[in-house]
Design a protein around this motif. Structure first.
Motif, mmCIF file in Angstrom:
data_model
loop_
_atom_site.group_PDB
_atom_site.id
_atom_site.type_symbol
_atom_site.label_atom_id
_atom_site.label_comp_id
_atom_site.label_asym_id
_atom_site.label_seq_id
_atom_site.Cartn_x
_atom_site.Cartn_y
_atom_site.Cartn_z
ATOM 1 N N TRP B 88 -145.447 -31.032 132.196
ATOM 2 C CA TRP B 88 -146.868 -30.884 133.162
ATOM 3 C C TRP B 88 -146.850 -31.942 134.259
ATOM 4 N N ALA B 89 -146.666 -33.005 133.759
ATOM 5 C CA ALA B 89 -146.643 -34.297 134.605
ATOM 6 C C ALA B 89 -145.895 -34.008 136.110
ATOM 7 N N GLU B 90 -144.780 -33.684 135.623
ATOM 8 C CA GLU B 90 -143.741 -33.595 136.799
ATOM 9 C C GLU B 90 -144.058 -32.065 137.653
ATOM 10 N N LEU B 91 -144.576 -31.060 136.883
ATOM 11 C CA LEU B 91 -145.155 -29.890 137.811
ATOM 12 C C LEU B 91 -146.491 -30.291 138.688
ATOM 13 N N LYS B 92 -147.179 -30.987 137.916
ATOM 14 C CA LYS B 92 -148.373 -31.539 138.664
ATOM 15 C C LYS B 92 -148.036 -32.228 140.028
ATOM 16 N N LYS B 93 -146.882 -33.087 140.014
ATOM 17 C CA LYS B 93 -146.511 -33.833 140.983
ATOM 18 C C LYS B 93 -145.801 -32.786 142.252
ATOM 19 N N LEU B 94 -144.980 -31.982 141.653
ATOM 20 C CA LEU B 94 -144.552 -30.904 142.424
ATOM 21 C C LEU B 94 -145.655 -30.226 143.083
ATOM 22 N N ILE B 95 -146.515 -29.621 142.324
ATOM 23 C CA ILE B 95 -147.828 -28.672 143.025
ATOM 24 C C ILE B 95 -148.278 -29.725 144.035
ATOM 25 N N ASN B 96 -148.693 -30.771 143.580
ATOM 26 C CA ASN B 96 -149.446 -31.711 144.744
ATOM 27 C C ASN B 96 -148.580 -31.981 145.997
ATOM 28 N N GLU B 97 -147.378 -31.818 145.890
ATOM 29 C CA GLU B 97 -146.544 -32.042 147.186
ATOM 30 C C GLU B 97 -146.906 -31.154 148.139
ATOM 31 N N PHE B 98 -147.195 -30.002 147.560
ATOM 32 C CA PHE B 98 -147.612 -28.699 148.542
ATOM 33 C C PHE B 98 -149.017 -28.646 148.570
ATOM 34 N N CYS B 99 -149.807 -28.832 147.663
ATOM 35 C CA CYS B 99 -151.291 -28.862 147.688
ATOM 36 C C CYS B 99 -151.918 -29.665 148.591
ATOM 37 N N ILE B 100 -151.513 -30.988 148.673
ATOM 38 C CA ILE B 100 -152.221 -32.095 149.552
ATOM 39 C C ILE B 100 -151.496 -31.922 151.031
ATOM 40 N N PRO B 101 -152.120 -31.813 152.047
ATOM 41 C CA PRO B 101 -151.803 -31.825 153.066
ATOM 42 C C PRO B 101 -151.738 -33.126 153.684
ATOM 43 N N GLN B 102 -150.586 -33.445 154.487
ATOM 44 C CA GLN B 102 -150.567 -34.743 155.205
ATOM 45 C C GLN B 102 -151.779 -35.170 155.915
ATOM 46 N N ASN B 103 -152.195 -36.294 155.670
ATOM 47 C CA ASN B 103 -153.344 -36.669 156.270
ATOM 48 C C ASN B 103 -153.140 -37.332 157.967
ATOM 49 N N ASN B 104 -151.978 -37.908 157.953
ATOM 50 C CA ASN B 104 -151.854 -38.320 159.410
ATOM 51 C C ASN B 104 -151.402 -37.089 160.357
ATOM 52 N N VAL B 105 -151.517 -35.684 159.907
ATOM 53 C CA VAL B 105 -151.279 -34.687 161.057
ATOM 54 C C VAL B 105 -152.543 -33.987 161.261
ATOM 55 N N THR B 106 -152.923 -34.132 162.491
ATOM 56 C CA THR B 106 -154.057 -33.498 162.870
ATOM 57 C C THR B 106 -153.691 -32.061 163.653
ATOM 58 N N GLN B 107 -154.602 -31.359 163.343
ATOM 59 C CA GLN B 107 -154.249 -29.669 163.896
ATOM 60 C C GLN B 107 -155.133 -29.694 165.245
ATOM 61 N N SER B 108 -154.574 -28.599 166.118
ATOM 62 C CA SER B 108 -155.369 -28.423 167.082
ATOM 63 C C SER B 108 -156.224 -27.059 167.047
ATOM 64 N N CYS B 109 -156.211 -26.684 165.852
ATOM 65 C CA CYS B 109 -157.141 -25.514 165.599
ATOM 66 C C CYS B 109 -157.819 -25.353 164.190
#
Lengths: 109, 109
Positions: B88-109
């Motif tokens: 579960w710990a491994e999977l949680k890590k895996l999930i978070n890689e996709f769940c958490i968007p990059q903070n340093n990326v700003t989107q234009s819309c």
DNA sequence: AATTCATATTGTAATATTGCAATATGGGAA
DNA sequence: TTCCCATATTGCAATATTACAATATGAATT
């Protein structure tokens, strides 16, 4: 039957399940990852990135849009897809309620 | 075709998609939630909690087991299901890689 | 207006998923 | 052994999903 029973479950569960389901396809997950890491909104660039035909990608995009994960804006010839940041924050919260197990609970196996 | 194309995607993406897919059903999500909040391993208590027939729940349980989310141990008459904490710990890590968007990326819309 | 480019929709075929009844299996109790 | 109890498996039938070709749509360019 292929039909998913939703009666009897809390709506929080069925809602979250819909989000997970939307993310439960390589193409859709790859699209999300791509959008999350792009500085600008991408349109048909997605088609170049994903190894599937254009109509198939279009359908996946509309599925992600249906659950509110992404947003599409028409800009002349192109359509601009990006993550709906406001909704994303809500969904992330929803997901984490299920993703993160209770720390104060110790399991016997 | 009903068949999901996996060629051309990074295995990290297809792996994560399988986990999301497993969680993308109200019954399976409800089972996970129930197990995460239980102090002891539960067996047929799940059948009482989920509004579906026993064979259907059994199938959902084996699907969760297939992706490694849960673990089943036979204890005499009963079977004891619980979350595989290590995996579960491994999977949680895996999930978070996709769940958490990059903070340093700003989107234009 | 005609063409082109980007995207959406529709139609269709193949396959997957879901749910349950019926049935197996296997342990413990009588 | 025989009878229950808990669970797994199997066998359908109904429905959903996926993929792509073909086609539509609609904006910009010529």
């Amino acid at each position: 039957m292929g039909i998913t029973k939703t009666e009897g479950f809390p709506s929080k569960v069925t809602d979250a399940a819909l989000v997970f389901k939307a993310l439960g396809h390589p193409a859709r997950l790859a699209i999300m990852e791509y959008l999350a890491n792009s500085t600008s909104c991408i349109c048909n660039d997605i088609v170049d990135q994903i190894p599937l035909a254009q109509p198939t990608i279009s359908r996946h995009l509309s599925e992600l849009k249906k659950v509110g994960l992404i947003q599409g804006t028409i800009e002349g010839k192109n359509t601009c897809y990006c993550i709906d940041q406001k909704r994303w924050a809500e969904l992330k919260k929803l997901i984490n309620e299920f993703c993160i197990p209770q720390n104060n609970v110790t399991q016997s196996c």
